[in-house]
Design a protein around this motif. Structure first.
Motif, mmCIF file in Angstrom:
data_model
loop_
_atom_site.group_PDB
_atom_site.id
_atom_site.type_symbol
_atom_site.label_atom_id
_atom_site.label_comp_id
_atom_site.label_asym_id
_atom_site.label_seq_id
_atom_site.Cartn_x
_atom_site.Cartn_y
_atom_site.Cartn_z
ATOM 1 N N THR A 243 24.695 17.768 62.623
ATOM 2 C CA THR A 243 24.668 16.955 61.407
ATOM 3 C C THR A 243 24.610 15.478 61.774
ATOM 4 O O THR A 243 25.196 15.041 62.763
ATOM 5 C CB THR A 243 25.908 17.198 60.517
ATOM 6 O OG1 THR A 243 27.084 16.970 61.288
ATOM 7 C CG2 THR A 243 25.920 18.609 59.971
ATOM 8 N N TRP A 244 23.892 14.747 60.956
ATOM 9 C CA TRP A 244 23.747 13.309 61.135
ATOM 10 C C TRP A 244 25.074 12.640 60.812
ATOM 11 O O TRP A 244 25.719 12.943 59.809
ATOM 12 C CB TRP A 244 22.631 12.799 60.226
ATOM 13 C CG TRP A 244 22.440 11.327 60.226
ATOM 14 C CD1 TRP A 244 22.263 10.515 61.306
ATOM 15 C CD2 TRP A 244 22.388 10.477 59.089
ATOM 16 N NE1 TRP A 244 22.096 9.213 60.912
ATOM 17 C CE2 TRP A 244 22.174 9.162 59.545
ATOM 18 C CE3 TRP A 244 22.494 10.695 57.718
ATOM 19 C CZ2 TRP A 244 22.072 8.074 58.693
ATOM 20 C CZ3 TRP A 244 22.388 9.614 56.870
ATOM 21 C CH2 TRP A 244 22.174 8.320 57.359
ATOM 22 N N GLN A 245 25.487 11.681 61.644
ATOM 23 C CA GLN A 245 26.748 10.984 61.473
ATOM 24 C C GLN A 245 26.555 9.501 61.131
ATOM 25 O O GLN A 245 27.508 8.732 61.144
ATOM 26 C CB GLN A 245 27.587 11.098 62.757
ATOM 27 C CG GLN A 245 27.908 12.519 63.158
ATOM 28 C CD GLN A 245 28.835 13.200 62.177
ATOM 29 O OE1 GLN A 245 29.943 12.748 61.953
ATOM 30 N NE2 GLN A 245 28.375 14.283 61.572
ATOM 31 N N GLY A 246 25.317 9.094 60.854
ATOM 32 C CA GLY A 246 25.030 7.694 60.575
ATOM 33 C C GLY A 246 24.354 7.048 61.777
ATOM 34 O O GLY A 246 24.543 7.471 62.909
ATOM 35 N N GLN A 247 23.542 6.042 61.499
ATOM 36 C CA GLN A 247 22.756 5.344 62.524
ATOM 37 C C GLN A 247 22.030 6.397 63.367
ATOM 38 O O GLN A 247 21.338 7.237 62.815
ATOM 39 C CB GLN A 247 23.646 4.426 63.358
ATOM 40 C CG GLN A 247 22.896 3.353 64.095
ATOM 41 C CD GLN A 247 23.828 2.382 64.811
ATOM 42 O OE1 GLN A 247 25.038 2.550 64.849
ATOM 43 N NE2 GLN A 247 23.235 1.353 65.392
ATOM 44 N N THR A 248 22.126 6.371 64.675
ATOM 45 C CA THR A 248 21.468 7.393 65.499
ATOM 46 C C THR A 248 22.468 8.430 66.008
ATOM 47 O O THR A 248 22.148 9.214 66.904
ATOM 48 C CB THR A 248 20.747 6.761 66.706
ATOM 49 O OG1 THR A 248 21.720 6.119 67.535
ATOM 50 C CG2 THR A 248 19.678 5.778 66.263
#
Length: 190
Positions: free
Chosen positions: A44-49
């Motif tokens: 899952t994406w956690q923000g920024q990269t």
């Protein structure tokens, strides 16, 4: 009079229970269904990269085994990230090195060879023109990886050479990187 019960200690070489390893090998030889494993990771994406990969378990021989691990991933600041964690390419190399390490440890253990040290150093080059879509003629990933294995233990040079050949012939991640793996995607837009 009580007879002395003989307790069989497991045969441990390099921290590996060799008895269990041989039992696994024999079990798979006797029943191919015990050889089937299935691995999964949800990211899952956690923000920024940044992203977080979560492992909840795997299956072996038709049985689910619960495991709970998280792997945090980021990019260096120079590539738009916050440099909090290793990036995907470093995780890929780390996974290759770890898989090769397991192969060496197991191959040595089943031969009764004690390891004193083992280090694997791998490097590769990526031209950002491919990744950034600047030049379609430039590969967008590694075209080759170079690795050096430094090993010390109770084996001869010839024995270590044979072990090296066995590891290269049986390592799943050597296979995965040396051969094209079919990628089958499904896109679900919510």
């Amino acid at each position: 009079m009580i007879a002395n019960a003989q307790i069989n200690e497991p045969n441990i070489v390099n921290g590996v229970n060799v008895d269990d390893l041989f039992a696994l090998i024999e079990g798979v030889r006797g029943d191919a269904s015990k050889a089937a494993t299935s691995w999964r990771v949800a990211t899952t994406w956690q923000g920024q990269t940044r992203s977080r990969a979560e492992v909840e378990g795997f299956a072996i021989g038709g049985q689910e085994v619960s495991r709970r691990f998280t792997i945090d991933i980021d990019e260096p600041c120079e590539l738009g990230g916050s440099n909090q964690f290793a990036n995907p390419q470093e995780h890929l190399i780390a996974a290759l090195n770890a898989c090769i390490t397991v192969g060496y440890v197991a191959q040595c253990a089943v031969r009764g060879i004690t390891l004193q040290s083992l280090e694997i150093e791998t490097e590769g080059d990526i031209d950002l023109r491919g990744f950034l879509g600047i030049d379609a003629d430039v590969a967008n990933g590694y075209e080759s990886l170079r690795y050096t294995v430094r090993i010390k233990g109770s084996a001869t040079k010839q024995q270590f050479a044979e072990i090296h050949d066995a590891v290269m012939a049986t390592s799943p991640n050597v296979y995965n990187l040396a051969n094209a793996v079919a990628l089958k995607s499904t896109l679900l837009v919510e």
